[in-house]
Design a protein around this motif. Structure first.
Motif, PDB file in Angstrom:
ATOM      1  N   CYS A 102       0.827  -1.214   0.000  1.00 47.76           N
ATOM      2  CA  CYS A 102       0.000   0.000   0.000  1.00 47.76           C
ATOM      3  C   CYS A 102       0.857   1.259   0.000  1.00 47.76           C
ATOM      4  O   CYS A 102       0.509   2.248  -0.653  1.00 47.76           O
ATOM      5  CB  CYS A 102      -0.943  -0.011   1.198  1.00 47.76           C
ATOM      6  SG  CYS A 102      -2.239  -1.243   1.065  1.00 47.76           S
ATOM      7  N   SER A 103       1.971   1.225   0.708  1.00 56.78           N
ATOM      8  CA  SER A 103       2.868   2.385   0.705  1.00 56.78           C
ATOM      9  C   SER A 103       3.469   2.602  -0.674  1.00 56.78           C
ATOM     10  O   SER A 103       3.592   3.741  -1.133  1.00 56.78           O
ATOM     11  CB  SER A 103       3.992   2.191   1.720  1.00 56.78           C
ATOM     12  OG  SER A 103       3.476   2.099   3.004  1.00 56.78           O
ATOM     13  N   PHE A 104       3.827   1.525  -1.345  1.00 55.79           N
ATOM     14  CA  PHE A 104       4.384   1.635  -2.692  1.00 55.79           C
ATOM     15  C   PHE A 104       3.340   2.152  -3.676  1.00 55.79           C
ATOM     16  O   PHE A 104       3.634   3.018  -4.508  1.00 55.79           O
ATOM     17  CB  PHE A 104       4.916   0.277  -3.149  1.00 55.79           C
ATOM     18  CG  PHE A 104       5.500   0.304  -4.526  1.00 55.79           C
ATOM     19  CD1 PHE A 104       6.741   0.865  -4.748  1.00 55.79           C
ATOM     20  CD2 PHE A 104       4.806  -0.218  -5.602  1.00 55.79           C
ATOM     21  CE1 PHE A 104       7.292   0.897  -6.016  1.00 55.79           C
ATOM     22  CE2 PHE A 104       5.337  -0.189  -6.866  1.00 55.79           C
ATOM     23  CZ  PHE A 104       6.580   0.378  -7.082  1.00 55.79           C
ATOM     24  N   ILE A 105       2.125   1.640  -3.580  1.00 58.08           N
ATOM     25  CA  ILE A 105       1.063   2.088  -4.482  1.00 58.08           C
ATOM     26  C   ILE A 105       0.758   3.558  -4.256  1.00 58.08           C
ATOM     27  O   ILE A 105       0.568   4.317  -5.208  1.00 58.08           O
ATOM     28  CB  ILE A 105      -0.200   1.217  -4.298  1.00 58.08           C
ATOM     29  CG1 ILE A 105       0.046  -0.175  -4.864  1.00 58.08           C
ATOM     30  CG2 ILE A 105      -1.409   1.851  -4.967  1.00 58.08           C
ATOM     31  CD1 ILE A 105      -1.067  -1.154  -4.585  1.00 58.08           C
TER      32      ILE A 105
ATOM     33  N   PRO B 116      -0.846   8.384  -5.911  1.00 63.49           N
ATOM     34  CA  PRO B 116      -1.456   8.821  -4.652  1.00 63.49           C
ATOM     35  C   PRO B 116      -2.972   8.986  -4.707  1.00 63.49           C
ATOM     36  O   PRO B 116      -3.655   8.776  -3.713  1.00 63.49           O
ATOM     37  CB  PRO B 116      -0.789  10.160  -4.355  1.00 63.49           C
ATOM     38  CG  PRO B 116       0.156  10.435  -5.426  1.00 63.49           C
ATOM     39  CD  PRO B 116       0.099   9.341  -6.424  1.00 63.49           C
ATOM     40  N   THR B 117      -3.520   9.329  -5.847  1.00 61.54           N
ATOM     41  CA  THR B 117      -4.963   9.543  -5.921  1.00 61.54           C
ATOM     42  C   THR B 117      -5.751   8.245  -5.813  1.00 61.54           C
ATOM     43  O   THR B 117      -6.934   8.274  -5.468  1.00 61.54           O
ATOM     44  CB  THR B 117      -5.338  10.241  -7.232  1.00 61.54           C
ATOM     45  OG1 THR B 117      -4.882   9.455  -8.331  1.00 61.54           O
ATOM     46  CG2 THR B 117      -4.711  11.621  -7.304  1.00 61.54           C
ATOM     47  N   LEU B 118      -5.113   7.134  -6.095  1.00 59.67           N
ATOM     48  CA  LEU B 118      -5.807   5.854  -6.048  1.00 59.67           C
ATOM     49  C   LEU B 118      -6.262   5.517  -4.631  1.00 59.67           C
ATOM     50  O   LEU B 118      -7.375   5.042  -4.418  1.00 59.67           O
ATOM     51  CB  LEU B 118      -4.896   4.746  -6.591  1.00 59.67           C
ATOM     52  CG  LEU B 118      -5.521   3.372  -6.755  1.00 59.67           C
ATOM     53  CD1 LEU B 118      -6.603   3.417  -7.817  1.00 59.67           C
ATOM     54  CD2 LEU B 118      -4.469   2.369  -7.114  1.00 59.67           C
TER      55      LEU B 118
ATOM     56  N   LYS C 149     -10.708   6.988   1.768  1.00 58.16           N
ATOM     57  CA  LYS C 149     -10.191   7.085   3.131  1.00 58.16           C
ATOM     58  C   LYS C 149     -11.127   6.466   4.154  1.00 58.16           C
ATOM     59  O   LYS C 149     -10.723   6.207   5.283  1.00 58.16           O
ATOM     60  CB  LYS C 149      -9.937   8.541   3.496  1.00 58.16           C
ATOM     61  CG  LYS C 149      -8.805   9.157   2.727  1.00 58.16           C
ATOM     62  CD  LYS C 149      -8.560  10.567   3.169  1.00 58.16           C
ATOM     63  CE  LYS C 149      -7.429  11.179   2.379  1.00 58.16           C
ATOM     64  NZ  LYS C 149      -7.169  12.557   2.757  1.00 58.16           N
ATOM     65  N   THR C 150     -12.370   6.230   3.799  1.00 54.72           N
ATOM     66  CA  THR C 150     -13.333   5.652   4.736  1.00 54.72           C
ATOM     67  C   THR C 150     -13.884   4.363   4.156  1.00 54.72           C
ATOM     68  O   THR C 150     -13.717   4.060   2.979  1.00 54.72           O
ATOM     69  CB  THR C 150     -14.487   6.634   5.002  1.00 54.72           C
ATOM     70  OG1 THR C 150     -15.139   6.908   3.768  1.00 54.72           O
ATOM     71  CG2 THR C 150     -13.978   7.929   5.613  1.00 54.72           C
TER      72      THR C 150
END
Length: 71
Positions: free
Chosen positions: A21-24, A29-31, A36-37
């Protein structure tokens, strides 16, 4: 055997999901920022953990790799 019943496999899955997830988020970043919820917010939270605790996450990945290879 499922990763839910084996603690080492569960930790491996959690660490790999945090790193992924950090790499993606670093690449697109918009993905992850749009979600967020809700249920997909778990991936955004994993990306935030990977960004903020990156030295600790990388140390845990090294320890996990050592235990998987040599244990």
């Amino acid at each position: 055997m499922s990763a839910l019943f084996n603690f080492q496999s569960l930790l491996t899955v959690i660490l790999l999901s945090i790193c992924t997830c950090s790499f993606i988020r670093a690449m697109m970043p918009t993905l992850l920022d749009r979600r967020k919820t809700g249920l997909l917010g778990i991936f955004w939270k994993a990306a935030r953990i990977g960004e903020r605790l990156s030295p600790w996450v990388s140390a845990c990945c090294l320890i996990m790799a050592f235990t998987i290879l040599f244990w």
